[in-house]
Write a protein that holds these residues in place. Sequence first.
Motif, mmCIF file in Angstrom:
data_model
loop_
_atom_site.group_PDB
_atom_site.id
_atom_site.type_symbol
_atom_site.label_atom_id
_atom_site.label_comp_id
_atom_site.label_asym_id
_atom_site.label_seq_id
_atom_site.Cartn_x
_atom_site.Cartn_y
_atom_site.Cartn_z
ATOM 1 N N LEU A 1 0.738 -1.248 0.144
ATOM 2 C CA LEU A 1 -0.063 0.064 -0.126
ATOM 3 C C LEU A 1 0.683 1.343 0.053
ATOM 4 O O LEU A 1 0.481 2.257 -0.680
ATOM 5 C CB LEU A 1 -0.869 -0.092 1.097
ATOM 6 N N ARG A 2 1.873 1.273 0.494
ATOM 7 C CA ARG A 2 2.709 2.407 0.914
ATOM 8 C C ARG A 2 3.718 2.550 -0.192
ATOM 9 O O ARG A 2 4.629 1.615 -0.420
ATOM 10 C CB ARG A 2 3.698 2.159 2.246
ATOM 11 N N GLU A 3 3.818 3.533 -0.888
ATOM 12 C CA GLU A 3 4.739 3.952 -1.874
ATOM 13 C C GLU A 3 5.076 2.708 -2.703
ATOM 14 O O GLU A 3 6.048 2.416 -2.879
ATOM 15 C CB GLU A 3 5.962 4.598 -1.167
ATOM 16 N N PRO A 4 4.095 2.339 -3.528
ATOM 17 C CA PRO A 4 4.414 1.193 -4.294
ATOM 18 C C PRO A 4 5.594 1.340 -5.465
ATOM 19 O O PRO A 4 6.182 0.260 -5.677
ATOM 20 C CB PRO A 4 3.084 0.792 -5.034
ATOM 21 N N GLU A 5 5.591 2.584 -5.871
ATOM 22 C CA GLU A 5 6.817 2.898 -6.771
ATOM 23 C C GLU A 5 7.978 2.575 -6.240
ATOM 24 O O GLU A 5 9.105 2.477 -6.866
ATOM 25 C CB GLU A 5 6.707 4.210 -7.358
ATOM 26 N N LEU A 6 8.119 2.666 -4.939
ATOM 27 C CA LEU A 6 9.540 2.553 -4.131
ATOM 28 C C LEU A 6 9.636 1.041 -3.691
ATOM 29 O O LEU A 6 10.578 0.485 -3.645
ATOM 30 C CB LEU A 6 9.658 3.475 -3.335
ATOM 31 N N TYR A 7 8.641 0.507 -2.894
ATOM 32 C CA TYR A 7 8.733 -0.812 -2.382
ATOM 33 C C TYR A 7 7.888 -1.949 -2.894
ATOM 34 O O TYR A 7 8.079 -3.188 -2.648
ATOM 35 C CB TYR A 7 8.023 -0.720 -0.930
ATOM 36 N N GLY A 8 7.264 -1.589 -4.147
ATOM 37 C CA GLY A 8 6.519 -2.695 -4.838
ATOM 38 C C GLY A 8 5.116 -2.884 -4.421
ATOM 39 O O GLY A 8 4.681 -2.169 -3.531
ATOM 40 N N SER A 9 4.536 -3.893 -4.896
ATOM 41 C CA SER A 9 3.090 -4.349 -4.690
ATOM 42 C C SER A 9 3.159 -5.471 -3.766
ATOM 43 O O SER A 9 1.979 -5.897 -3.196
ATOM 44 C CB SER A 9 2.407 -4.581 -5.772
ATOM 45 N N THR A 10 4.060 -6.076 -3.482
ATOM 46 C CA THR A 10 4.143 -7.365 -2.561
ATOM 47 C C THR A 10 3.782 -7.060 -1.122
ATOM 48 O O THR A 10 4.273 -5.950 -0.501
ATOM 49 C CB THR A 10 5.548 -8.204 -2.582
ATOM 50 N N THR A 11 2.829 -7.822 -0.466
ATOM 51 C CA THR A 11 2.609 -7.348 0.871
ATOM 52 C C THR A 11 3.552 -8.197 1.826
ATOM 53 O O THR A 11 4.179 -9.139 1.379
ATOM 54 C CB THR A 11 1.260 -7.782 1.090
ATOM 55 N N LEU A 12 3.311 -7.622 3.234
ATOM 56 C CA LEU A 12 4.238 -8.531 4.099
ATOM 57 C C LEU A 12 3.751 -9.879 4.464
ATOM 58 O O LEU A 12 4.480 -10.842 4.638
ATOM 59 C CB LEU A 12 4.137 -7.516 5.341
ATOM 60 N N GLU A 13 2.503 -9.864 4.293
ATOM 61 C CA GLU A 13 1.698 -11.475 4.354
ATOM 62 C C GLU A 13 2.321 -12.435 3.427
ATOM 63 O O GLU A 13 2.737 -13.595 3.592
ATOM 64 C CB GLU A 13 0.335 -11.326 4.290
ATOM 65 N N HIS A 14 2.462 -11.700 2.004
ATOM 66 C CA HIS A 14 3.121 -12.598 1.044
ATOM 67 C C HIS A 14 4.635 -12.962 1.303
ATOM 68 O O HIS A 14 5.073 -14.160 1.281
ATOM 69 C CB HIS A 14 3.015 -11.907 -0.455
#
Length: 149
Positions: A18-31
């Motif tokens: 959710l947070r800055e996907p352009e920087l951190y990507g779209s993968t969640t911590l759960e994944h």
Amino acid sequence: MHRHLSVLNGPNLNMLGLREPELYGSTTLEHIAADCTRMGTELGFDVFFGQTNAEHELVEWVHDAFRRDASVVINPAAYSFGSVALLDALRMLRTPIVEVHITNIQARDAVHQHSLISTVSRAVIAGAGAYGYELAIRVVDRVLREGRV
């Protein structure tokens, strides 16, 4: 002999995807947690995966890793750059510590370039995205198998 691994995550990482996907990507911590648990189990580790926004809780998890003789993969996030308490806790460990950063902290602004935690880490993996966690677990496994603790 069963091996123990603690995969520890600091503040704001619960907002991955959710947070800055352009920087951190779209993968969640759960994944990431699911991938780390699967891989760790395949390599013979008993895996603890945790994320906290509270510095004292992260320090307590390091104390627990010390008591269990667990190796540590850690993404300290913002605590990388100013938590002497976390640094001192990690110094106690007799097992491999591998630091992970989703982004390349060396390419970030000056505040995000110097990690205190790197001074006690066997290896630092930065800029590989969520895949960095897998690389870190493989480093811990290799170091332990080769007896280079």
